[in-house]
Design a protein around this motif. Structure first.
Motif, PDB file in Angstrom:
ATOM      1  N   VAL A 151       0.847  -1.189   0.000  1.00 45.00           N
ATOM      2  CA  VAL A 151       0.000   0.000   0.000  1.00 45.00           C
ATOM      3  C   VAL A 151       0.889   1.246   0.000  1.00 45.00           C
ATOM      4  O   VAL A 151       1.891   1.309   0.711  1.00 45.00           O
ATOM      5  CB  VAL A 151      -0.918   0.005   1.234  1.00 45.00           C
ATOM      6  N   MET A 175      -3.891  -3.691  -5.516  1.00 49.62           N
ATOM      7  CA  MET A 175      -3.647  -2.751  -4.426  1.00 49.62           C
ATOM      8  C   MET A 175      -4.194  -1.371  -4.777  1.00 49.62           C
ATOM      9  O   MET A 175      -4.501  -1.090  -5.936  1.00 49.62           O
ATOM     10  CB  MET A 175      -2.157  -2.719  -4.053  1.00 49.62           C
ATOM     11  N   PRO A 176      -4.361  -0.515  -3.740  1.00 50.99           N
ATOM     12  CA  PRO A 176      -5.091   0.738  -3.919  1.00 50.99           C
ATOM     13  C   PRO A 176      -4.292   1.906  -4.474  1.00 50.99           C
ATOM     14  O   PRO A 176      -4.154   2.953  -3.836  1.00 50.99           O
ATOM     15  CB  PRO A 176      -5.599   1.039  -2.507  1.00 50.99           C
ATOM     16  N   ASP A 199      -9.666  -1.632  -8.870  1.00 50.47           N
ATOM     17  CA  ASP A 199      -8.405  -1.578  -8.139  1.00 50.47           C
ATOM     18  C   ASP A 199      -8.644  -1.984  -6.680  1.00 50.47           C
ATOM     19  O   ASP A 199      -9.724  -1.720  -6.146  1.00 50.47           O
ATOM     20  CB  ASP A 199      -7.853  -0.156  -8.157  1.00 50.47           C
ATOM     21  N   ASP A 200      -7.653  -2.605  -6.052  1.00 48.44           N
ATOM     22  CA  ASP A 200      -7.654  -2.956  -4.626  1.00 48.44           C
ATOM     23  C   ASP A 200      -8.535  -4.171  -4.365  1.00 48.44           C
ATOM     24  O   ASP A 200      -9.744  -4.057  -4.173  1.00 48.44           O
ATOM     25  CB  ASP A 200      -8.094  -1.759  -3.769  1.00 48.44           C
ATOM     26  N   LYS A 251      -5.826   4.035   0.211  1.00 46.21           N
ATOM     27  CA  LYS A 251      -6.415   2.874   0.868  1.00 46.21           C
ATOM     28  C   LYS A 251      -7.702   3.267   1.593  1.00 46.21           C
ATOM     29  O   LYS A 251      -8.718   2.568   1.489  1.00 46.21           O
ATOM     30  CB  LYS A 251      -5.414   2.274   1.864  1.00 46.21           C
ATOM     31  N   SER A 254     -10.401   3.975  -0.918  1.00 48.98           N
ATOM     32  CA  SER A 254     -10.892   2.732  -1.512  1.00 48.98           C
ATOM     33  C   SER A 254     -11.876   2.021  -0.593  1.00 48.98           C
ATOM     34  O   SER A 254     -12.988   1.657  -1.001  1.00 48.98           O
ATOM     35  CB  SER A 254      -9.703   1.818  -1.827  1.00 48.98           C
ATOM     36  N   LYS A 255     -11.476   1.806   0.668  1.00 49.42           N
ATOM     37  CA  LYS A 255     -12.321   1.069   1.599  1.00 49.42           C
ATOM     38  C   LYS A 255     -13.597   1.845   1.962  1.00 49.42           C
ATOM     39  O   LYS A 255     -14.688   1.279   2.053  1.00 49.42           O
ATOM     40  CB  LYS A 255     -11.539   0.723   2.868  1.00 49.42           C
TER      41      LYS A 255
END
Length: 374
Positions: A151, A175-176, A199-200, A251, A254-255
């Motif tokens: 990350v 990955m992000p 992505d991610d 990250k 993204s989440k």
């Protein structure tokens, strides 16, 4: 249907789980074939066993890149067991690999704070010269590059994305760093007629997919969500790397956006917190998620959901990667370029388009059948 030739960037726990998993399902397939040709294969642990005629055991790793001195120059089957990997063993009898791990480009792939930790817990940078990634991809015959960089590796991810564009190799971005979901990058992959997925990576049953599902349940049942959090702890290098909060911007986006996308009205920033909490060395590859949702139902009555989820982080990831790889190969066979919407929405936290999970699953089924273009 033939082999699916992949290259891997980052021979960490996720790569170790994937390589072991491929051999695990190969052994199951061979055992089923010996027992009875007409016996249904064992689908245990897979979201999809047959994807357009491609099976897990059809995936072949033909190149690998890392920057740790304990992995660079080693055979892949040895490198996946090297420190700081601490993955749960799926299949111990991984055969000798013909692939040697090459020295990749470091760029921003390593965080300086990790040097303060014990060697068996963190990366130890190799002093070998960077390899010619483009040349190795061409010579190996790799069709798909799987990105498992740490990350925060913005420049490193963009470097490998550029190599993919120059070589015609597809990218599955686990990955992000936003490539498939970035319109500028997406246009470049589409113009070159190269499929990509990102992505991610989500997990099969992980913190994000569970949080999304519960949030959607609240909304579908008419319960207004007031606030929510998701806190995660783990002991692998991913969690150690994320102690450097400056590497977490994409990250967290993204989440958080993955959960917010399930709500009719997104929550204010003060009322939603999603992100890593802390690094607990003795947890190793075990990830623990603490999740809480507070809401109001009929007549304003309060309803609160709390849960604790414990999973092995890397096999959880590999369970989605194995489908993303095969979908990408199907797209290559059909000469489809650009981001793949269906499989990205199904297997990634930050896809080009957020789709409700049960709808994304159906779109993947239609994509495999050829009735959904991408």
């Amino acid at each position: 249907m033939g082999k699916i030739k992949i290259a891997i960037v980052g021979v960490g726990n996720c790569a170790a789980s994937l390589v072991q998993g491929i051999e695990y399902y190969r052994a199951i397939a061979n055992a089923n074939e010996k027992q009875a040709k007409n016996k249904q294969p064992d689908h245990f642990g897979l979201m999809n066993y047959d994807m357009g005629g491609y099976f897990p055991q059809d995936i072949e790793v033909v190149a690998a890149f890392d920057v740790d001195k304990r992995k660079v120059g080693e055979r892949l089957d040895i490198a996946i067991k090297a420190k700081p990997n601490c993955v749960w063993q799926i299949y111990g009898a991984v055969p000798k690999s013909k692939v040697r791990v090459e020295m990749g480009n470091v760029l921003d792939g390593l965080s300086e704070h990790m040097a303060a930790y014990k060697e068996d817990r963190t990366f130890v940078l190799s002093d070998k010269k960077n390899c010619n990634v483009e040349k190795i991809l061409k010579e190996s015959g790799a069709e798909i590059l799987l990105n498992y960089l740490p990350v925060g590796s913005q420049k490193a991810t963009e470097f490998y994305a550029e190599v993919c564009l120059r070589t015609g190799v597809s990218l599955v971005n686990c990955m992000p760093v936003f490539i498939a979901s970035n319109p500028a990058w997406a246009k470049r992959f589409e113009a070159k007629r190269i499929p990509c997925v990102g992505d991610d990576i989500k997990a099969q049953i992980g913190a994000t997919i569970t949080h999304r599902t519960l949030a959607k349940l609240f909304m579908d049942r008419g319960v207004r969500i007031d606030r929510t959090y998701q806190l995660n702890t783990g002991g692998n290098t991913d969690f150690l790397n994320m102690l450097n909060r400056s590497r977490l911007e994409s990250k967290k986006i993204s989440k958080t956006s993955s959960v917010q996308s399930q709500l009719d009205v997104p929550l204010d920033d003060d009322n939603i917190h999603i992100g890593p909490s802390d690094y607990v060395p003795w947890q190793n590859d075990n990830k623990v998620c603490y999740l809480r949702i507070e809401g109001r139902g009929f007549g304003g009555f309060p309803v609160t959901a709390e849960m604790r989820l414990s999973v092995e982080d890397s096999p959880n990831s590999a369970g989605c990667s194995i489908d993303a790889i095969r979908a990408c190969k199907i797209a290559r066979d059909r000469k489809i370029g650009g981001p793949l919407i269906s499989i990205s929405s199904y297997t990634m936290k930050h896809p080009p388009k957020q789709i409700v999970d049960y709808e994304a699953k159906e779109l993947v089924r239609k994509f495999i059948q050829g009735t959904c273009p991408r």
